[in-house]
Design an enzyme around this catalytic site. Structure first.
Site, PDB file in Angstrom:
ATOM      1  N   PRO A 110      53.115  23.274  48.800  1.00  0.00           N
ATOM      2  CA  PRO A 110      53.477  24.600  49.317  1.00  0.00           C
ATOM      3  C   PRO A 110      52.244  25.436  49.631  1.00  0.00           C
ATOM      4  CG  PRO A 110      54.742  24.068  47.338  1.00  0.00           C
ATOM      5  CD  PRO A 110      53.686  23.028  47.465  1.00  0.00           C
ATOM      6  N   GLU A 147      38.605  29.152  20.915  1.00  0.00           N
ATOM      7  CA  GLU A 147      37.991  29.066  22.242  1.00  0.00           C
ATOM      8  C   GLU A 147      36.566  28.546  22.164  1.00  0.00           C
ATOM      9  OE1 GLU A 147      39.830  29.256  24.686  1.00  0.00           O
ATOM     10  OE2 GLU A 147      41.553  30.193  23.728  1.00  0.00           O
TER      11      GLU A 147
END
Length: 662
Positions: free
Chosen positions: A227, A449
């Site tokens: 798309p 993280e």
């Protein structure tokens, strides 16, 4: 003044008919004078008796129907009607049927000579009344017919023909394709796809060039791609370049709840196209009507959608060689289309419209930046590097979002930072500055993280780190941003290193906090999917080497036994746990650097690759993308990527995020 509306005319006609209907009786009753009154049916003998008593004021005779009306004098109203004037009105009358006019006239003459009747005798043929009744009855019929037509037109969408045009094609026709104002100059990138469709343009402009040599132009071209890659825009550009009539419609326009409507619209569309040849028919999202037909009759094999597809197949293969009608269609699910639709003679070619590469992204940025007021700080090369895996629609969204960000801060031009913030906004979501976190939660997220950053720094094939953030954005409480390489193929070692990097967050939580949390759900999901893909599809397992179980024909059952499923599950579990242990080992080897990185994250919330380099030193390996592009990691230039593992060429950038819950 109110706008003109046909409903006002309809209401006026309805009110007028109502007035005529309700005033009919009163008009007849007042024909002999002022006032009104009721009517009473009576026989001829009573009529003669009342006349001889002197109660008749006037007699109106209708010869055609042998009826008369005798209007009663006021002083006899109580005797004749047994009611006072308030109930009967001022001019009541009797309705009487008589035998012959001659006998009636002789009786009235006799009553006049005897002095019993001195009123007027008039004759009324009721021609006008009959005409009125006829018109009134017809008006009722016409009114209901009008109501039916009105609703039929509404059901038909207000177009000509109304409900009777339900089987007509809904295609929007452009008499000349160049009226759209779109040519190949407006389609940035997609060099290969434009070369494919250029032959169609040449045929429409000069068909004899091909037919004189005995060649046949492909009757259909199917644009296939993800798309947002510009399939519809490319079809419009073909029509604009060729300057021929262009029929545009969606695959869902053929689908209707009425039996036979879809097939009728297909036939009507191709009939119009033959009349306008040479021309182009473009069907967007053709998978809505061209989906593969069911092989099981009990599963609705003869439904309306399949009848529409059968009509489409017949029309596409029914053209003459030189008819000049070319069909183009677009879909992002070509694997779902019916095989009969893709055979030679219908859609002869499948044109792949892929995600743009680096140079094509630069061209797309140039097109979308034309209407935007940018300053000298905007580097198009940098923006193209920061958006790997973006489609043309994504890049258009980035440019628009950057303009909105600049307008929000009342700037006169759009600067580089606006574009970088726009990329962050589109990929990671809106920054949530008001989300409250405890010190313990913030430290856990920082360790998580920092674990991703540490593992990716020391894994040779892991994607290069861009920045690490513990600022909440979207559904994530933190994220590690990478810049994936645009690979054509992916090796097993590269996939294992990326999996190890994904497991770094959970490993850091267990090692340095003593517990695990739900923050690693996104990482675990992606790692598990990657492992299943490696084992079941890519043939990278130890116990099931060189085996691929991917088969789209198996829609209701898996193409392997329960024993094989158990082997796949065991191999996936083993592979993920091996990378988890590997991640823990790397974190233990670089414990001090990881803790320093986490503390820096807690204090600054956002750190970049150069900060990681100061702690761990230069990365032992230089990625291929860094060698090709000469990419320098700078605080204001490096950008994040999308939350999706980049395993194949053209996939989106990668983010390791820490969601609150899932």
């Amino acid at each position: 003044m109110p706008k003109f509306n046909m409903n006002w005319i309809y209401i006026t006609i309805l009110v007028a008919l109502g007035i005529l209907f309700f005033t009919n009786t009163g008009t007849e009753a007042t024909s002999s004078g002022s006032g009104s009154g009721i009517a009473k049916q009576d026989n001829y003998f009573n009529f003669k008796e009342w006349v001889m008593k002197g109660a008749a004021k006037e007699v109106v005779i209708n010869k055609e129907e042998n009826e008369l009306r005798m209007y009663v004098k006021p002083e006899f109203i109580q005797d004749v009607f047994h009611n006072d004037v308030k109930q009967t009105g001022t001019n009541p009358f009797l309705e009487v049927e008589f035998g012959s006019v001659e006998t009636l006239e002789a009786f009235l003459d006799e009553a006049q000579k005897a002095g019993k009747f001195n009123g007027h005798i008039t004759f009324d043929n009721k021609k006008s009344s009959d005409m009125y009744n006829l018109l009134f009855n017809l008006s009722s019929i016409l009114f209901f017919v009008f109501i039916m037509i009105f609703f039929f037109r509404r059901m038909g969408g207000g177009g000509s023909g109304g409900v009777f045009s339900v089987g007509k094609s809904k295609a929007k026709m452009y008499e000349k394709g160049n009226d759209l104002g779109i040519t190949f100059k407006d389609v940035a990138g997609q060099v290969g796809a434009k070369e494919e469709v250029q032959e169609i343009v040449d045929f429409l402009k000069n068909p004899r060039k091909y037919t004189d040599l005995g060649g046949k132009i492909p009757k259909g071209a199917l644009l296939v791609g993800p798309p947002g890659t510009g399939k519809t825009l490319l079809a419009k550009a073909v029509a604009g370049e060729a300057g021929v009539p262009f029929f545009s419609m969606s695959g869902s326009d053929f689908v209707e709840m009425f039996v036979g409507v879809g097939a009728s619209r297909v036939r009507d569309l191709f009939r119009q196209a033959k009349e306008k040849a040479p021309c182009i028919i473009f069907i967007d999202e053709i998978d809505a009507v061209g989906r593969a037909r069911s092989k099981n009759p009990s599963m609705g094999g003869n439904d309306e959608r399949e009848n529409t597809l059968n009509a489409l197949l017949t029309e596409m293969d029914g053209f003459g060689t030189n008819s000049g009608v070319i069909i183009m269609a677009a879909t992002n699910r070509a694997d779902m289309l019916d095989s009969a639709l893709l055979r030679a003679g219908r859609f002869d070619r499948q044109i792949n419209v892929d995600l743009p590469d680096l140079n094509e992204r630069k061209e797309i940025f140039i097109v979308h930046l034309k209407p935007i007021k940018v300053d000298n700080s905007v580097d198009i090369d940098l923006l193209a590097r920061q958006t790997p895996g973006f489609s043309g629609a994504d890049i258009a969204n980035v440019c628009n979002e950057a303009a909105l960000i600049a307008a929000r801060r009342a700037a006169k031009t759009v600067c580089r930072q606006d574009f970088l913030d726009a990329v962050d906004r589109i990929i990671g979501g809106l920054e949530k500055k008001t989300k409250v976190m405890t010190a313990h939660e913030k430290r856990t997220i920082a360790l998580h993280e920092a674990g991703h950053a540490t593992i990716s720094w020391f894994c040779e094939h892991a994607n290069p780190l861009v920045k690490v953030s513990i600022v909440p954005r979207g559904k994530a409480l933190g994220a590690a941003w990478y810049l994936p390489e645009e690979r054509q193929i992916t090796t097993k070692e590269e996939m294992l290193d990326e999996m190890c990097s994904l497991m770094g967050g959970r490993a850091a939580e267990e090692l340095f906090t003593g517990h695990i949390s739900t923050g690693a759900m996104n990482d675990l999901e992606r790692a598990t999917k990657s492992a299943y893909g490696m084992i079941a599809y890519a043939g990278m397992g130890e116990m099931l080497p060189n085996i691929c179980y991917y088969n789209q024909d198996y829609q209701f059952q898996r193409p392997y036994s329960d024993t094989t499923a158990k082997i796949i599950d065991d191999e996936v579990l083993k592979m993920v746990n091996e990378q988890y242990e590997r991640a823990k080992q790397i974190l233990l080897e670089h414990k001090e650097g990881h803790n320093a990185l986490a503390e820096l994250l807690i204090s600054r919330e956002v750190i970049f690759a150069e900060d990681v380099e100061k702690i761990f030193g230069k990365r032992p390996w230089v990625s291929r993308s860094q060698e090709i592009m000469g990419l320098e990691m700078e605080n204001e230039t490096e950008k994040p990527s999308e939350d999706k593992p980049a395993q194949d060429a053209g996939e989106t950038p990668q983010i390791d995020s820490t969601p609150t819950e899932k």
